[in-house]
Design a protein around this motif. Structure first.
Motif, PDB file in Angstrom:
ATOM      1  N   LEU A 126      20.974 -23.235 -64.785  1.00  0.00           N
ATOM      2  CA  LEU A 126      21.614 -22.212 -65.602  1.00  0.00           C
ATOM      3  C   LEU A 126      22.750 -21.515 -64.873  1.00  0.00           C
ATOM      4  CD1 LEU A 126      18.371 -20.586 -67.070  1.00  0.00           C
ATOM      5  CD2 LEU A 126      19.825 -22.318 -68.140  1.00  0.00           C
ATOM      6  N   ALA A 127      22.633 -21.421 -63.551  1.00  0.00           N
ATOM      7  CA  ALA A 127      23.663 -20.726 -62.774  1.00  0.00           C
ATOM      8  C   ALA A 127      23.548 -21.116 -61.308  1.00  0.00           C
ATOM      9  CB  ALA A 127      23.520 -19.214 -62.920  1.00  0.00           C
ATOM     10  N   THR A 128      24.689 -21.079 -60.620  1.00  0.00           N
ATOM     11  CA  THR A 128      24.744 -21.205 -59.167  1.00  0.00           C
ATOM     12  C   THR A 128      25.454 -19.958 -58.662  1.00  0.00           C
ATOM     13  OG1 THR A 128      24.822 -23.623 -59.290  1.00  0.00           O
ATOM     14  CG2 THR A 128      25.507 -22.597 -57.217  1.00  0.00           C
ATOM     15  N   ILE A 129      24.719 -19.101 -57.960  1.00  0.00           N
ATOM     16  CA  ILE A 129      25.201 -17.758 -57.629  1.00  0.00           C
ATOM     17  C   ILE A 129      25.557 -17.677 -56.145  1.00  0.00           C
ATOM     18  CG2 ILE A 129      24.634 -15.301 -57.705  1.00  0.00           C
ATOM     19  CD1 ILE A 129      22.347 -16.135 -59.705  1.00  0.00           C
ATOM     20  N   PRO A 130      26.820 -17.417 -55.791  1.00  0.00           N
ATOM     21  CA  PRO A 130      27.190 -17.252 -54.381  1.00  0.00           C
ATOM     22  C   PRO A 130      26.531 -16.001 -53.795  1.00  0.00           C
ATOM     23  CG  PRO A 130      29.129 -17.583 -55.777  1.00  0.00           C
ATOM     24  CD  PRO A 130      27.979 -17.295 -56.689  1.00  0.00           C
ATOM     25  N   VAL A 131      25.987 -16.145 -52.580  1.00  0.00           N
ATOM     26  CA  VAL A 131      25.377 -14.995 -51.897  1.00  0.00           C
ATOM     27  C   VAL A 131      25.896 -14.957 -50.457  1.00  0.00           C
ATOM     28  CG1 VAL A 131      23.333 -14.787 -53.358  1.00  0.00           C
ATOM     29  CG2 VAL A 131      23.313 -16.413 -51.459  1.00  0.00           C
ATOM     30  N   GLY A 132      25.107 -14.414 -49.528  1.00  0.00           N
ATOM     31  CA  GLY A 132      25.525 -14.351 -48.131  1.00  0.00           C
ATOM     32  C   GLY A 132      25.351 -15.678 -47.420  1.00  0.00           C
ATOM     33  N   GLU A 133      25.494 -15.651 -46.095  1.00  0.00           N
ATOM     34  CA  GLU A 133      25.409 -16.877 -45.306  1.00  0.00           C
ATOM     35  C   GLU A 133      23.961 -17.265 -45.018  1.00  0.00           C
ATOM     36  OE1 GLU A 133      28.261 -17.885 -42.099  1.00  0.00           O
ATOM     37  OE2 GLU A 133      28.870 -15.792 -42.315  1.00  0.00           O
ATOM     38  N   VAL A 134      23.664 -18.529 -45.235  1.00  0.00           N
ATOM     39  CA  VAL A 134      22.356 -19.145 -44.978  1.00  0.00           C
ATOM     40  C   VAL A 134      21.225 -18.392 -45.691  1.00  0.00           C
ATOM     41  CG1 VAL A 134      20.827 -20.123 -43.211  1.00  0.00           C
ATOM     42  CG2 VAL A 134      23.253 -19.850 -42.728  1.00  0.00           C
ATOM     43  N   PRO A 135      21.228 -18.398 -47.015  1.00  0.00           N
ATOM     44  CA  PRO A 135      20.108 -17.796 -47.752  1.00  0.00           C
ATOM     45  C   PRO A 135      18.865 -18.675 -47.627  1.00  0.00           C
ATOM     46  CG  PRO A 135      21.617 -18.869 -49.269  1.00  0.00           C
ATOM     47  CD  PRO A 135      22.256 -18.959 -47.912  1.00  0.00           C
ATOM     48  N   ASN A 136      17.839 -18.153 -46.991  1.00  0.00           N
ATOM     49  CA  ASN A 136      16.643 -18.949 -46.730  1.00  0.00           C
ATOM     50  C   ASN A 136      15.593 -18.811 -47.820  1.00  0.00           C
ATOM     51  OD1 ASN A 136      14.817 -20.508 -44.817  1.00  0.00           O
ATOM     52  ND2 ASN A 136      13.613 -18.639 -45.098  1.00  0.00           N
ATOM     53  N   GLU A 137      15.489 -17.613 -48.384  1.00  0.00           N
ATOM     54  CA  GLU A 137      14.444 -17.365 -49.382  1.00  0.00           C
ATOM     55  C   GLU A 137      14.961 -16.403 -50.439  1.00  0.00           C
ATOM     56  OE1 GLU A 137       9.642 -16.452 -49.544  1.00  0.00           O
ATOM     57  OE2 GLU A 137      10.778 -15.726 -47.820  1.00  0.00           O
ATOM     58  N   VAL A 138      14.481 -16.568 -51.660  1.00  0.00           N
ATOM     59  CA  VAL A 138      14.816 -15.647 -52.739  1.00  0.00           C
ATOM     60  C   VAL A 138      13.513 -15.178 -53.375  1.00  0.00           C
ATOM     61  CG1 VAL A 138      15.129 -17.535 -54.410  1.00  0.00           C
ATOM     62  CG2 VAL A 138      16.172 -15.299 -54.846  1.00  0.00           C
ATOM     63  N   ALA A 139      13.408 -13.870 -53.590  1.00  0.00           N
ATOM     64  CA  ALA A 139      12.225 -13.287 -54.221  1.00  0.00           C
ATOM     65  C   ALA A 139      12.630 -12.694 -55.559  1.00  0.00           C
ATOM     66  CB  ALA A 139      11.617 -12.207 -53.324  1.00  0.00           C
ATOM     67  N   VAL A 140      11.807 -12.919 -56.576  1.00  0.00           N
ATOM     68  CA  VAL A 140      12.105 -12.388 -57.907  1.00  0.00           C
ATOM     69  C   VAL A 140      11.159 -11.232 -58.209  1.00  0.00           C
ATOM     70  CG1 VAL A 140      13.081 -14.512 -58.819  1.00  0.00           C
ATOM     71  CG2 VAL A 140      10.631 -14.159 -58.953  1.00  0.00           C
ATOM     72  N   SER A 141      11.704 -10.212 -58.834  1.00  0.00           N
ATOM     73  CA  SER A 141      10.918  -9.032 -59.171  1.00  0.00           C
ATOM     74  C   SER A 141       9.860  -9.380 -60.212  1.00  0.00           C
ATOM     75  CB  SER A 141      11.841  -7.943 -59.715  1.00  0.00           C
ATOM     76  OG  SER A 141      11.088  -6.891 -60.284  1.00  0.00           O
ATOM     77  N   PRO A 142       8.667  -8.763 -60.133  1.00  0.00           N
ATOM     78  CA  PRO A 142       7.646  -9.009 -61.163  1.00  0.00           C
ATOM     79  C   PRO A 142       8.100  -8.564 -62.548  1.00  0.00           C
ATOM     80  CG  PRO A 142       6.991  -7.199 -59.710  1.00  0.00           C
ATOM     81  CD  PRO A 142       8.174  -7.851 -59.082  1.00  0.00           C
ATOM     82  N   THR A 143       9.056  -7.647 -62.600  1.00  0.00           N
ATOM     83  CA  THR A 143       9.603  -7.210 -63.886  1.00  0.00           C
ATOM     84  C   THR A 143      10.753  -8.098 -64.345  1.00  0.00           C
ATOM     85  OG1 THR A 143      10.997  -5.654 -62.669  1.00  0.00           O
ATOM     86  CG2 THR A 143       8.938  -4.808 -63.574  1.00  0.00           C
ATOM     87  N   MET A 144      11.130  -9.060 -63.519  1.00  0.00           N
ATOM     88  CA  MET A 144      12.137 -10.079 -63.835  1.00  0.00           C
ATOM     89  C   MET A 144      13.490  -9.490 -64.222  1.00  0.00           C
ATOM     90  SD  MET A 144       9.737 -12.897 -65.761  1.00  0.00           S
ATOM     91  CE  MET A 144       9.076 -11.681 -66.885  1.00  0.00           C
ATOM     92  N   ASP A 145      13.869  -8.410 -63.536  1.00  0.00           N
ATOM     93  CA  ASP A 145      15.192  -7.845 -63.770  1.00  0.00           C
ATOM     94  C   ASP A 145      16.139  -8.104 -62.603  1.00  0.00           C
ATOM     95  OD1 ASP A 145      13.696  -6.221 -62.160  1.00  0.00           O
ATOM     96  OD2 ASP A 145      13.934  -4.408 -63.362  1.00  0.00           O
ATOM     97  N   PHE A 146      15.581  -8.169 -61.374  1.00  0.00           N
ATOM     98  CA  PHE A 146      16.422  -8.412 -60.209  1.00  0.00           C
ATOM     99  C   PHE A 146      15.766  -9.443 -59.285  1.00  0.00           C
ATOM    100  CE2 PHE A 146      17.363  -4.040 -61.514  1.00  0.00           C
ATOM    101  CZ  PHE A 146      18.730  -4.155 -61.732  1.00  0.00           C
ATOM    102  N   ALA A 147      16.618 -10.182 -58.573  1.00  0.00           N
ATOM    103  CA  ALA A 147      16.160 -11.110 -57.540  1.00  0.00           C
ATOM    104  C   ALA A 147      16.832 -10.717 -56.232  1.00  0.00           C
ATOM    105  CB  ALA A 147      16.505 -12.550 -57.915  1.00  0.00           C
ATOM    106  N   TYR A 148      16.208 -11.115 -55.118  1.00  0.00           N
ATOM    107  CA  TYR A 148      16.679 -10.667 -53.809  1.00  0.00           C
ATOM    108  C   TYR A 148      16.760 -11.867 -52.864  1.00  0.00           C
ATOM    109  CZ  TYR A 148      15.222  -6.305 -55.984  1.00  0.00           C
ATOM    110  OH  TYR A 148      15.065  -5.263 -56.873  1.00  0.00           O
TER     111      TYR A 148
END
Length: 484
Positions: free
Chosen positions: A190-212
């Motif tokens: 659905l999307a490819t989102i640019p982030v910082g350098e070497v993103p190792n892990e992404v966590a999604v909020s239980p409320t599904m509004d934000f990811a980190y």
């Protein structure tokens, strides 16, 4: 009843009571909640008692290394882990017997693993290593333990996170400096989102509004709006941030920082670091207990697990682990297995979406709709008519209407195909007549979602259309499916 018989009866009752007592006691001990840690450097799992927060045992798996990711089935009976970049396999360990019950061999190394809330599917990131191009996300059916789809992400897919409702898969791409968002049903990126350098892990909020996103070289957390798929904030945290997790109530984000040997605590409201907790050498991954009262941090160099009280940020204990411990099976564990099925059903209903198309030709109105598997009425209809899992295929409802002629006399199923924008076509594996009215027939066509494990819908620009060849007198009629 004489005295001897009375004594014999009482003795038997006492014996039965003792047996029942010890049986119940054993059952409680066996079913005590536990989680597992993948020790990548020595090929073992560490079993941790969740209630007592004590190490139970080290489980040798007969391999030299493990992948960094790990997952457990929703009923907590099977642990899934990989055998690293060398072993290139996914294995399933039955918890009670500690036997390896399934194995699936890939052509690339296994890095991250997560499981769908239903327990039906595993999502496994395959890559060559840090700095190398390529990599895919493999979808594995847990019932057959076979690979059913391969999804192309950005370079170097690492750790994987599935949203609580099971609708999306979020993948951190360490070599692409991006996050891939995948539709769990269609397999579409659905999307490819640019982030910082070497993103190792992404966590999604239980409320599904934000990811980190934990960006190792940038020492930052990228905060991503999960609706717009955009980074809205960059938060500076500890050095070499490697692991990230969100508290069960969604109010805090905690990070494990490799190089500064500590944990950063972020307040979600202010998006600022409110606490830094010194832990041990090379803080690696971090997870919460299901009730949110404790945080557990693995350390790759000190080879231990640090347990933190989330109320006052104090360190309660340190447990020895195997060599180079990484992820834990705490991610996604619910506080009670009894609520698991109902909880997942409730979450599914919030993800209904409409994909449909319409065409009018030769006096016939054609309306088609991709039946969303998240809709409970659709689920019941699919099970009733086709008796297959609603998530396994594309189920397309076809309604036709005309004021003259017998549409039931036209063999539409003989020339119908589903195609994508690249021209790849699939024929229906099943054609079901739902309504036999001559002027207003209804059909259900069932199609595979992949061709040779490649999804029909690949990226955000992909679309599907249904092609009728022929359509009564027309040589060809196309009806495009679009999302509303």
């Amino acid at each position: 009843m004489n005295k001897k018989r009375m004594i014999l009866l009482l003795s038997m009752l006492i014996f039965i009571g003792v047996v029942v007592f010890f049986t119940l006691d054993r059952n409680v001990a066996v079913s005590a909640p536990a989680f597992y840690v993948a020790n990548a450097g020595d090929g073992t799992l560490s079993k941790i008692d969740l209630d007592e927060r004590e190490s139970v045992e080290s489980i040798s798996l007969g391999v030299n290394e493990l992948s960094h990711g790990i997952a457990i089935s929703p009923d907590e009976k099977v642990v899934y882990y990989g055998t690293g970049f060398q072993g290139k396999s996914l294995q399933a360990l039955e918890v009670d017997t500690q036997e390896i019950v399934s194995e699936l061999i890939f052509d690339e190394g296994v890095h991250g693993i997560d499981i769908h809330p239903s327990g039906e599917f595993l999502y496994v990131s395959l890559m060559g290593g840090l700095g190398e191009d390529g990599g895919v996300l493999a979808v594995v059916d847990t019932n057959t333990f076979t690979e059913i789809a391969r999804i192309t992400t950005d370079d170097g897919p690492a750790h994987v996170s599935v949203t609580n409702d099971g609708a999306q898969i979020w993948v951190a791409n360490v070599n692409g400096n991006s996050i891939s968002v995948v539709d769990a049903y269609t397999y579409q990126v659905l999307a490819t989102i640019p982030v910082g350098e070497v993103p190792n892990e992404v966590a999604v909020s239980p409320t599904m509004d934000f990811a980190y996103s934990a960006n190792v070289r940038s020492n930052t957390i990228s905060v991503i709006d999960m609706v717009r798929f955009e980074v809205i904030e960059e938060i500076q945290v500890g050095e070499g941030v490697h692991g990230v997790t969100v508290s069960p109530d969604g109010k805090q984000v905690w990070t494990a920082n490799n190089h500064s040997n500590d944990v950063s605590v972020i307040d979600v409201e202010t998006l600022s670091v409110v606490k830094t907790i010194e832990t041990a050498s090379y803080a690696n991954h971090i997870s919460f207990s299901p009730n949110g009262e404790f945080a557990f941090v693995t350390h790759r160099e000190s080879n231990n697990l640090v347990i933190i009280d989330t109320k006052d940020y104090s360190i309660l204990n340190e447990l020895d682990l195997g060599n180079e411990p990484h992820e834990m099976t705490l991610k996604g564990m619910l506080a009670s297995n009894e609520t698991m099925e109902d909880d997942f059903t409730d979450r599914q209903e919030t993800k209904n979406y409409l994909v449909s198309g319409e065409e009018f030709t030769e006096g016939v109105d054609i309306q088609i709709q991709l039946l969303s598997p998240y809709n409970l009425e659709n689920q019941e209809l699919i099970w009733e008519l086709a008796n297959v899992n609603p998530f396994d295929f594309f189920f397309i409802n076809i309604d036709m209407s005309t004021h003259s002629g017998d549409l039931m006399a036209v063999p539409f199923d003989e020339g119908i195909v589903l195609a994508n924008e690249e021209g790849t076509e699939v024929s229906p594996i099943q054609w079901i007549v739902v309504n036999e009215e001559s002027h207003h027939p209804r059909y259900m066509a069932i199609f595979e979602k992949t061709v040779n494990m490649t999804p029909l819908l690949t990226n955000q620009n992909s679309y599907l259309e249904m092609i009728f060849r022929p359509f009564i007198n027309e040589e060809e009629v196309r009806v495009e499916l679009s999302k509303h």
